[in-house]
Design an enzyme around this catalytic site. Structure first.
Site, PDB file in Angstrom:
ATOM      1  N   SER A  37     137.828  74.552   2.800  1.00 35.26           N
ATOM      2  CA  SER A  37     139.063  74.440   1.770  1.00 35.26           C
ATOM      3  C   SER A  37     139.126  73.213   1.588  1.00 35.26           C
ATOM      4  O   SER A  37     138.482  72.543   1.216  1.00 35.26           O
ATOM      5  CB  SER A  37     139.266  73.684   3.885  1.00 35.26           C
ATOM      6  OG  SER A  37     139.523  74.572   5.166  1.00 35.26           O
TER       7      SER A  37
HETATM    8  N1  SAH Z   1     136.347  73.311   7.655  1.00 40.97           N
HETATM    9  C1  SAH Z   1     135.276  74.949   7.109  1.00 40.97           C
HETATM   10  C2  SAH Z   1     136.313  74.987   6.607  1.00 40.97           C
HETATM   11  C3  SAH Z   1     135.766  76.480   7.208  1.00 40.97           C
HETATM   12  S1  SAH Z   1     136.840  78.399   6.498  1.00 40.97           S
HETATM   13  C4  SAH Z   1     134.821  73.468   5.290  1.00 40.97           C
HETATM   14  O1  SAH Z   1     135.045  72.240   6.094  1.00 40.97           O
HETATM   15  O2  SAH Z   1     134.407  74.381   4.378  1.00 40.97           O
HETATM   16  C5  SAH Z   1     137.235  78.558   8.405  1.00 40.97           C
HETATM   17  C6  SAH Z   1     135.271  78.925   9.409  1.00 40.97           C
HETATM   18  O3  SAH Z   1     135.783  79.119  10.682  1.00 40.97           O
HETATM   19  C7  SAH Z   1     134.396  79.907   8.833  1.00 40.97           C
HETATM   20  O4  SAH Z   1     133.435  78.940   8.312  1.00 40.97           O
HETATM   21  C8  SAH Z   1     134.550  80.840   9.979  1.00 40.97           C
HETATM   22  O5  SAH Z   1     133.214  81.335   9.812  1.00 40.97           O
HETATM   23  C9  SAH Z   1     134.609  79.931  11.287  1.00 40.97           C
HETATM   24  N2  SAH Z   1     135.458  80.152  12.592  1.00 40.97           N
HETATM   25  C10 SAH Z   1     135.682  81.573  12.905  1.00 40.97           C
HETATM   26  N3  SAH Z   1     137.024  81.877  13.529  1.00 40.97           N
HETATM   27  C11 SAH Z   1     135.492  81.057  14.323  1.00 40.97           C
HETATM   28  C12 SAH Z   1     135.675  80.747  16.032  1.00 40.97           C
HETATM   29  N4  SAH Z   1     136.015  81.590  16.746  1.00 40.97           N
HETATM   30  N5  SAH Z   1     134.679  79.733  16.785  1.00 40.97           N
HETATM   31  C13 SAH Z   1     134.195  79.029  15.750  1.00 40.97           C
HETATM   32  N6  SAH Z   1     134.309  78.952  14.520  1.00 40.97           N
HETATM   33  C14 SAH Z   1     134.985  80.146  13.886  1.00 40.97           C
END
Ligand code: SAH
Length: 184
Positions: A37
């Site tokens: 993000s």
């Molecule tokens: N917080 C992260 C941003 C990640 S983007 C950072 O700081 O880098 C969102 C993430 O959510 C992705 O890695 C994706 O694989 C995950 N995601 C999507 N659906 C999900 C679910 N149902 N449970 C857990 N993770 C999920």
């Protein structure tokens, strides 16, 4: 808040080719088609969550582990759930490289929360749910707890803040418009 953001070496959480761009105020690609993000959005979400030192926080969507690291730098006791095992493994390596320990990483579907450590004083979700915040997450929010999540309704996607008061009632407030990957 800014001190916590400054304390976490974001360059440890991006792809090797993006180290030079790590601090640009934008999302960057990580593995598996996912993103780390945008720094300002992470700061905004942490500000809305306002975890007290020692607060138990559930982070849904570990991704690179960056957001979890900022929450830990704020003094929260963090458990972070990621649905893609490979990303969770990489996040563990990123956190180790950044010298951050004490974050519990869990592989699973974050829509179910993480019941073993519930209830949570704070829950932050980094992937967009369609219209409704998953019920299990609301159920795992402690009295006095705060949840921040992006919600899509139609073409609009915005952050919402849900608070649970001492009596157990939930209140919802709309925050900024944002863009996240979908919660799957
Ligand atoms: N917080 C992260 C941003 C990640 S983007 C950072 O700081 O880098 C969102 C993430 O959510 C992705 O890695 C994706 O694989 C995950 N995601 C999507 N659906 C999900 C679910 N149902 N449970 C857990 N993770 C999920």
């Amino acid at each position: 808040m800014l001190a916590a953001v400054a304390a976490v070496p974001r360059e440890r959480f991006v792809a090797p080719g993006d180290v030079e761009r790590a601090w640009d105020n934008r999302a960057l690609g990580i593995a598996c088609g996912q993103t780390i993000s945008q720094p300002l959005v992470v700061a905004r979400m942490c500000e809305a969550l306002a975890p007290a030192p020692g607060a138990r926080v559930l982070d849904v969507g570990t991704g690179s582990g960056y957001h979890a690291a900022v929450l830990a730098a704020l003094g929260a006791d963090v458990v972070s759930v990621e649905i893609v095992p490979e990303l969770s493994v990489q996040a563990a390596a990123n956190l180790a490289a950044a010298g951050i320990d004490g974050i519990e990483l869990v592989v699973g579907d974050g829509r179910a929360g993480h019941p073993p450590r519930a209830p949570y004083d704070g829950i932050c979700v980094a992937a967009t749910a369609d219209r409704e915040i998953p019920r299990a997450l609301l159920d795992q929010l402690a009295s006095g707890g705060r949840l921040v999540a992006p919600i899509r309704s139609g073409r609009r996607e915005r952050l919402v803040l849900v608070t649970r008061d001492a009596g157990g009632a939930l209140a919802r407030q709309d925050l900024d418009e944002v863009r996240f990957v979908p919660l799957v």
